[in-house]
Design a protein around this motif. Sequence first.
Motif, mmCIF file in Angstrom:
data_model
loop_
_atom_site.group_PDB
_atom_site.id
_atom_site.type_symbol
_atom_site.label_atom_id
_atom_site.label_comp_id
_atom_site.label_asym_id
_atom_site.label_seq_id
_atom_site.Cartn_x
_atom_site.Cartn_y
_atom_site.Cartn_z
ATOM 1 N N MET A 136 0.840 -1.194 0.000
ATOM 2 C CA MET A 136 0.000 0.000 0.000
ATOM 3 C C MET A 136 0.882 1.253 0.000
ATOM 4 N N ALA A 137 0.520 2.215 -0.837
ATOM 5 C CA ALA A 137 1.272 3.471 -0.924
ATOM 6 C C ALA A 137 0.398 4.622 -0.435
ATOM 7 N N SER A 138 1.044 5.692 0.013
ATOM 8 C CA SER A 138 0.320 6.860 0.512
ATOM 9 C C SER A 138 0.845 8.125 -0.144
ATOM 10 N N VAL A 139 -0.078 9.023 -0.483
ATOM 11 C CA VAL A 139 0.278 10.306 -1.088
ATOM 12 C C VAL A 139 -0.315 11.424 -0.238
ATOM 13 N N GLU A 140 0.539 12.365 0.175
ATOM 14 C CA GLU A 140 0.091 13.500 0.993
ATOM 15 C C GLU A 140 -0.347 14.641 0.074
ATOM 16 N N VAL A 182 -3.995 10.081 0.537
ATOM 17 C CA VAL A 182 -4.614 9.112 -0.365
ATOM 18 C C VAL A 182 -3.843 7.801 -0.289
ATOM 19 N N GLU A 183 -4.555 6.712 -0.020
ATOM 20 C CA GLU A 183 -3.952 5.383 -0.037
ATOM 21 C C GLU A 183 -4.202 4.730 -1.390
ATOM 22 N N LEU A 184 -3.182 4.015 -1.870
ATOM 23 C CA LEU A 184 -3.297 3.307 -3.146
ATOM 24 C C LEU A 184 -2.827 1.876 -2.970
ATOM 25 N N ALA A 185 -3.706 0.928 -3.273
ATOM 26 C CA ALA A 185 -3.345 -0.482 -3.242
ATOM 27 C C ALA A 185 -2.702 -0.855 -4.577
ATOM 28 N N PRO A 186 -1.995 -1.990 -4.655
ATOM 29 C CA PRO A 186 -1.376 -2.384 -5.925
ATOM 30 C C PRO A 186 -2.345 -2.325 -7.106
ATOM 31 N N MET A 187 -1.905 -1.703 -8.188
ATOM 32 C CA MET A 187 -2.624 -1.528 -9.448
ATOM 33 C C MET A 187 -3.846 -0.619 -9.351
ATOM 34 N N GLU A 188 -4.037 0.025 -8.214
ATOM 35 C CA GLU A 188 -5.213 0.880 -8.057
ATOM 36 C C GLU A 188 -4.978 2.247 -8.689
ATOM 37 N N ILE A 189 -6.013 2.779 -9.333
ATOM 38 C CA ILE A 189 -6.013 4.144 -9.849
ATOM 39 C C ILE A 189 -7.158 4.883 -9.161
ATOM 40 N N ARG A 190 -6.866 6.040 -8.592
ATOM 41 C CA ARG A 190 -7.912 6.823 -7.926
ATOM 42 C C ARG A 190 -7.971 8.223 -8.534
ATOM 43 N N THR A 191 -9.197 8.730 -8.675
ATOM 44 C CA THR A 191 -9.465 9.980 -9.380
ATOM 45 C C THR A 191 -10.205 10.939 -8.455
ATOM 46 N N PHE A 192 -9.781 12.197 -8.440
ATOM 47 C CA PHE A 192 -10.370 13.192 -7.546
ATOM 48 C C PHE A 192 -10.623 14.501 -8.290
ATOM 49 N N ILE A 193 -11.655 15.206 -7.842
ATOM 50 C CA ILE A 193 -11.853 16.606 -8.222
ATOM 51 C C ILE A 193 -11.537 17.435 -6.984
#
Length: 736
Positions: free
Chosen positions: A643-647, A706-717
Amino acid sequence: MGTDFKYQYAHTWFRNMDKLIHYVNQDGRVNALYSTPSIYTDAKYAENNSWPLKKDDFFPYADSINAYWTGYFTSRPALKGYVRVLSGYYLAARQLEFFKGRSVARPTTDTLADSLAIAQHHDAVSGTSQQHVAFDYAKRLSIGYKEAEEVVAASLACLVESASKSGCGSTGIKFQQCPLLNITYCPPTEVDLSLGKKLAILVYNSLGWKRDNVIRIPVINENVTVQDSSGKEIVSQLLPIIDASIAIRSSYATAYVGESPNATPKYWLAFAASVPPLGFSTYIISSTKQKAANSVRGTLYTSKGSGNDTVKVGPGNLKLIYSGSEGKLTQYVNSRSMIRASVNQSYSYYSGNDGSGDFQASGAYIFRPNGTFPIQSEGQTRLTILQGPLYDEVHQKINSWIYQITRVYKEKDHAEIEFTVGPIPIDDGIGKEIVTKVSTTMKSNKTFYTDSNGRDFLERIRDYRADWDLEVNQPVAGNYYPINLGMYMKDDITELSILVDRSVGGSSIVDGQLELMLHRRLLQDDGRGVAEALNETVCVLDKCTGLSIQGKYYLRIDPLGEGAKWRRSLGQEIYSPLLLAFTEQDGDSWTKFQAPTFSGLDASYSLPDNVALLTLQELEDGKVLLRLAHLYEIGEDKELSNMASVELIKLFPERKINTIAEMSLSANQEREEMEKKRLVWKVEGSSHEEPNASRGGPVDPVKLVVELAPMEIRTFIVELIGCRKDVKSETFETQI
């Protein structure tokens, strides 16, 4: 109902379909209607059936025993390359448009977005349109690029003057760019610096982590020096520009620009650039009266092609060893990873079947080879080796229409192979499909791996399909797959990876060997609707020749299980090369830029090594579209498949996040609303519903991580508040 080209007669179709629906419904036993995907899906869901779970894809596809649709994986490689280059450019241009602030009026990046979108049509980037349509796609891309080029130039001019804190009004700095640098054509760098001028090069990095790469530009002057933004002189390297490059430059620059180039550069000037994440660094090129202390001219070695001499190439950990007598690569040695492997690289061609036997020819869609033929060197292949402190080059003229340059960089543990193929000769009346093969002694057991749309890698087994018993009719074409990011194979000890600069077809037809199809020129139509032969030509001054292709692929051998990190990180660098912008400066002041360096991220922050910033775009309403992707699959890497995290606060360091809404992938609805409507399907052979993949958790509105699991793509406005200029003092006062 319909099919290609038929909806120009839509009124005829609908008039007749209306009648058909009317009379069917008059009968009463069936209710006929114009359906939609949603209506159809709801009806299938209502049947409450269990469904088979398919984890692979449908490649390679064939519609008859000798008609595998695997040729289009390579068809029109120049258009495929153009789409790939402009896709990466568009990503960078959107970022710079955001940093400056989106213009209400043009220029914007929208035209490039539209042209790239239409190029995703299944007969566009696939290479299966007619020639005049392919020209139109390229024309639209070019128009989109020219407008985006203005956005990039204006944004960079704004950012280098940002220290004035006066906003981005009119600026006197005019940045130029070099879209034809691949054919050694770059007018901004081909200026005579001996007259006291200086050339400022701004190097922009669209990735979320710091990069160190070698920059190469063509120059006229021999005695030049390179300085960074602190005025420090840095190591540079001069290599002569070869005659083959000048010939392509002269012909293709004339074709693109409409006139012959004025000057002819003599050297490639190379220097190592270090660039912050989502930011730029500035370098100054100037003339010296004598050879600069840190500028090294490459030394030249030409193999005599006799005896048993071996030649070792590479200034760093990686050494490529060539046979001087045969002029061929023989070994790959990496002192850091302790890899020593036998490697051979060669070229071959498949002759295209003309369909004379059963009317099935090789064409834009179909790959149907009629024999494979090694491409022998015309006489002995003489090695020309250029060596310097930053990288070494090996030049090989394979024959009159194939030229290859292999580069080994001091700070990189991979080989970069640049090929020029064409014009493919057809004087014998036979179409040809050109491949390069990399052969090793690895025991790959019929197995290799290719990417799926640049994301996960799928296992491929030669002459085998998991879902049914395969009858092998086309042992080559039936084992070809699309390569968008790369491919690799492995045994119990090592793994060999190849990454590409555009979509191509590839395979492993022999154990221990990978092959890529680089170019195709065919003389028959394959009967799938194009109604033209795939015979691309370039016309200059009323003389037409077959199209030449220049491209690159990248090669590396790693200990087993250690190749994923290179594939993922370099894959991002290939897709998003450093963007170069140039401007001339006069006078003694070495730079006039108020802000010669810049990063859009917090000064102490960069994205995790396993996360890519796919989208950073200001929308028309001023909000920001943000898309983040995890680059690794589950179990792909010991450390980076977690799991990765983005601030987010550090992604927008000078502005405050007011609101953030997570969206569906295409950002047309909020994720929460989408998931309420999502259907859950029963899986065949299991009492359970479809398996749930690991996902990152909700975004905390205070911490904004924002947490990202392997191969996950997440989209935000994201809605931001605070102006772009002089934000730091406002933020400080607010905190007090």
